[in-house]
Design an enzyme around this catalytic site. Structure first.
Site, PDB file in Angstrom:
ATOM      1  N   GLU A 186       0.912  -1.578   0.241  1.00 45.09           N
ATOM      2  CA  GLU A 186       0.085  -0.459  -0.100  1.00 45.09           C
ATOM      3  C   GLU A 186       0.514   1.338   0.356  1.00 45.09           C
ATOM      4  O   GLU A 186       0.634   2.033  -0.535  1.00 45.09           O
ATOM      5  CB  GLU A 186      -1.362  -0.258   1.600  1.00 45.09           C
ATOM      6  CG  GLU A 186      -1.800   0.524   0.942  1.00 45.09           C
ATOM      7  CD  GLU A 186      -3.088   0.078   1.891  1.00 45.09           C
ATOM      8  OE1 GLU A 186      -4.062  -0.802   2.074  1.00 45.09           O
ATOM      9  OE2 GLU A 186      -3.327   1.086   2.687  1.00 45.09           O
ATOM     10  N   LYS A 202     -16.067 -10.424   6.567  1.00 53.11           N
ATOM     11  CA  LYS A 202     -14.599 -11.528   5.895  1.00 53.11           C
ATOM     12  C   LYS A 202     -15.327 -12.287   5.600  1.00 53.11           C
ATOM     13  O   LYS A 202     -14.467 -13.152   4.309  1.00 53.11           O
ATOM     14  CB  LYS A 202     -14.371 -11.447   6.814  1.00 53.11           C
ATOM     15  CG  LYS A 202     -13.463 -10.505   7.410  1.00 53.11           C
ATOM     16  CD  LYS A 202     -11.909 -10.035   6.594  1.00 53.11           C
ATOM     17  CE  LYS A 202     -11.084  -8.900   6.848  1.00 53.11           C
ATOM     18  NZ  LYS A 202     -10.533  -8.384   5.518  1.00 53.11           N
ATOM     19  N   CYS A 246     -12.121  -2.308  13.621  1.00 47.78           N
ATOM     20  CA  CYS A 246     -11.972  -3.682  14.271  1.00 47.78           C
ATOM     21  C   CYS A 246     -12.712  -4.806  15.599  1.00 47.78           C
ATOM     22  O   CYS A 246     -12.882  -5.574  15.779  1.00 47.78           O
ATOM     23  CB  CYS A 246     -11.005  -4.953  13.305  1.00 47.78           C
ATOM     24  SG  CYS A 246     -11.013  -4.539  11.652  1.00 47.78           S
ATOM     25  N   GLU A 299     -13.020 -12.591  -7.111  1.00 43.43           N
ATOM     26  CA  GLU A 299     -11.866 -12.647  -7.046  1.00 43.43           C
ATOM     27  C   GLU A 299     -10.679 -13.647  -6.656  1.00 43.43           C
ATOM     28  O   GLU A 299      -9.067 -12.996  -6.561  1.00 43.43           O
ATOM     29  CB  GLU A 299     -11.630 -10.821  -6.721  1.00 43.43           C
ATOM     30  CG  GLU A 299     -12.486  -9.707  -7.275  1.00 43.43           C
ATOM     31  CD  GLU A 299     -14.036  -9.089  -6.588  1.00 43.43           C
ATOM     32  OE1 GLU A 299     -14.401 -10.577  -6.393  1.00 43.43           O
ATOM     33  OE2 GLU A 299     -14.183  -8.624  -7.537  1.00 43.43           O
ATOM     34  N   CYS A 313      -9.142  -2.668   3.100  1.00 42.03           N
ATOM     35  CA  CYS A 313      -8.390  -3.721   4.373  1.00 42.03           C
ATOM     36  C   CYS A 313     -10.395  -3.969   4.392  1.00 42.03           C
ATOM     37  O   CYS A 313     -10.235  -5.124   4.877  1.00 42.03           O
ATOM     38  CB  CYS A 313      -8.223  -3.407   5.974  1.00 42.03           C
ATOM     39  SG  CYS A 313      -6.912  -2.570   5.023  1.00 42.03           S
ATOM     40  N   SER A 336      -7.190   1.628  -3.206  1.00 40.12           N
ATOM     41  CA  SER A 336      -5.853   0.762  -2.947  1.00 40.12           C
ATOM     42  C   SER A 336      -6.750  -0.564  -3.911  1.00 40.12           C
ATOM     43  O   SER A 336      -7.255  -1.173  -3.359  1.00 40.12           O
ATOM     44  CB  SER A 336      -5.409   0.619  -1.345  1.00 40.12           C
ATOM     45  OG  SER A 336      -4.584  -0.111  -1.768  1.00 40.12           O
ATOM     46  N   GLU A 339     -16.207 -11.754   2.026  1.00 42.85           N
ATOM     47  CA  GLU A 339     -15.125 -11.481   1.427  1.00 42.85           C
ATOM     48  C   GLU A 339     -14.353 -12.992   0.608  1.00 42.85           C
ATOM     49  O   GLU A 339     -14.169 -13.244   0.093  1.00 42.85           O
ATOM     50  CB  GLU A 339     -13.363 -11.362   1.903  1.00 42.85           C
ATOM     51  CG  GLU A 339     -12.105 -10.288   1.304  1.00 42.85           C
ATOM     52  CD  GLU A 339     -11.729  -9.750   1.990  1.00 42.85           C
ATOM     53  OE1 GLU A 339     -11.715  -9.696   3.042  1.00 42.85           O
ATOM     54  OE2 GLU A 339     -11.096  -8.877   1.668  1.00 42.85           O
ATOM     55  N   GLU A 350       1.906   2.033  -3.499  1.00 46.53           N
ATOM     56  CA  GLU A 350       0.970   2.586  -4.511  1.00 46.53           C
ATOM     57  C   GLU A 350       0.768   3.708  -4.502  1.00 46.53           C
ATOM     58  O   GLU A 350       0.561   4.070  -5.286  1.00 46.53           O
ATOM     59  CB  GLU A 350       0.399   1.663  -3.882  1.00 46.53           C
ATOM     60  CG  GLU A 350      -1.064   1.581  -5.261  1.00 46.53           C
ATOM     61  CD  GLU A 350      -2.491   0.986  -4.460  1.00 46.53           C
ATOM     62  OE1 GLU A 350      -2.710   0.118  -3.899  1.00 46.53           O
ATOM     63  OE2 GLU A 350      -3.517   1.564  -5.864  1.00 46.53           O
TER      64      GLU A 350
HETATM   65 FE1  SF4 Z   1     -14.416  -3.710   8.457  1.00 45.20          FE
HETATM   66 FE2  SF4 Z   1     -15.610  -4.421  10.709  1.00 45.20          FE
HETATM   67 FE3  SF4 Z   1     -14.440  -6.207   9.394  1.00 45.20          FE
HETATM   68 FE4  SF4 Z   1     -13.068  -4.171  10.664  1.00 45.20          FE
HETATM   69  S1  SF4 Z   1     -14.373  -6.355  11.371  1.00 45.20           S
HETATM   70  S2  SF4 Z   1     -12.901  -5.643   8.458  1.00 45.20           S
HETATM   71  S3  SF4 Z   1     -14.372  -2.894  10.586  1.00 45.20           S
HETATM   72  S4  SF4 Z   1     -16.679  -4.493   8.536  1.00 45.20           S
END
Ligand code: SF4
Length: 374
Positions: free
Chosen positions: A85, A164, A309, A172, A105, A125, A167, A88
């Site tokens: 990062e 997550k 987080c 991807e 992130c 990013s 994600e 970049e």
């Molecule tokens: Fe985003 Fe919340 Fe997950 Fe952290 S815990 S990556 S701030 S959604």
């Protein structure tokens, strides 16, 4: 996968601990964990430890007792993220933009931009999140190991975050039809598994994460709280690397609980404008101000959850003071860390200069596209 429903049926929460147990009991699988920064300062709360107590070593011991083959630390992936990062960002400074560069992130933030503000996608990013960087490197480095011993590496990420899970399932991050992260378990799910095992967590003797991917720096540890990513990148891009400079960054206003924080840091002959924002509603406001020209920033860190987080939806329930204690636990881990800057992580530099040379773009970067809305 099982579901726990609330009595009115209004909310259904799925958990995936069954998938975790099946993997741990499958002799054909090598089960490899990564543990996110924010998890270590919250997991102990379920076992009587104070919020903010860094329990990563107890968590490693518990996972090994439950059958984990190897247990690593997501801070290794976060150090990679800082390196990529920062490069970049410096490249954008040379080319003149696009600015601001937004951090990438937080998958809930990326999703929001894709869905609601796709014209800002070019500002995000291209770096994968620490979880996905870690997973890409792990699967790449373990491919030969898998061939040699006939087992398949099954990668579980313990995250403070329910987003997550989404994600990890994004196209991807699939290769040959398989995800780089096979399963995401939240802090709450891993707490359930530890309880099911009957392990007396608070009494465990700690064990360090395994090498080589269990090594991360202080900069990477603070990723788990609001302002941590921006601070870690700032440590990398400033030219003067003295202790005084590190302290100047720390006291610049980059840390704290205000929902939108703006700081100015000198880099070369430029004064960089950096913003840190947490909570989606605050990010929306900042985007409006940027769009209207009321505000200008070079770099913006966005975390969708309030306090970052440490306050993620996958963490044990806690009010703001509890989340602040967790953040303090991460800053304490940074204070006592042997290595504080990502470029000094010897495993990261060895990989970047060796096995991954010429392949960083393929392994560590991603382009988010929504052509239908862009
Ligand atoms: Fe985003 Fe919340 Fe997950 Fe952290 S815990 S990556 S701030 S959604």
């Amino acid at each position: 996968q099982c579901a726990a429903a609330c009595p009115t049926g209004a909310i259904t929460i799925f958990n995936e601990i069954g998938r975790g147990w099946r993997a741990l009991h499958d002799p054909k699988k090598r089960v490899v964990f990564q543990i996110a920064p924010a998890v270590r300062v919250a997991v102990g709360e379920a076992f009587g430890l104070e919020p903010g107590v860094n329990a990563i070593n107890k968590l490693v011991s518990a996972l090994k007792m439950m059958g984990a083959d190897e247990v690593y630390d997501t801070t290794f992936g976060a150090d990679l993220t800082v390196m990529e990062e920062a490069d970049e960002f410096l490249e954008r400074l040379k080319k003149g933009g696009p600015f601001p560069m937004f951090t990438s992130c937080c998958p809930a933030w990326v999703k929001y931009v894709e869905e609601e503000r796709p014209h800002f996608l070019k500002n995000i990013s291209t770096c994968k999140s620490p979880m996905e960087m870690f997973a890409a490197v792990l699967k790449d480095q373990y491919a030969r190991k898998d061939e040699e011993d006939g087992r398949t590496t099954y990668h579980i990420a313990i995250m403070p975050c329910t987003a997550k899970k989404m994600e990890a399932k994004r196209p991807e991050f699939q290769h040959d039809g398989k995800p780089d992260v096979d399963l995401v378990l939240t802090t709450q799910e891993i707490i359930m598994m530890i309880k099911e095992s009957g392990i007396r967590f608070a009494e465990l003797e700690g064990e360090s994460p395994d090498l080589p991917f269990g090594m991360g720096t202080g900069a990477a540890t603070i990723f788990g709280t609001t302002g941590g990513v921006a601070e870690a990148v700032a440590r990398r891009v400033v030219e003067d690397k003295s202790k005084n400079t590190l302290q100047a960054i720390q006291f610049s206003g980059i840390r704290g609980s205000e929902t939108i924080r703006a700081v100015t840091l000198p880099v070369g002959d430029r004064a960089l404008r950096i913003a840190v924002v947490h909570g989606l509603v605050n990010a929306q406001k900042l985007l409006d101000d940027i769009e209207s020209g009321q505000e200008y920033f070079d770099l913006v860190e966005v975390m969708t959850c309030k306090t970052g987080c440490v306050g993620g939806a996958g963490q044990p329930y806690g009010l703001i003071p509890v989340k602040q204690q967790r953040a303090e636990g991460l800053y304490e881990a940074d204070r006592t860390a042997l290595i504080k800057r990502s470029e000094r992580n010897p495993i990261v530099t060895k990989l970047l200069e060796g096995a991954m040379k010429g392949r960083t773009h393929q392994l560590l970067h991603v382009e988010y596209k929504r052509p239908d809305k862009a």
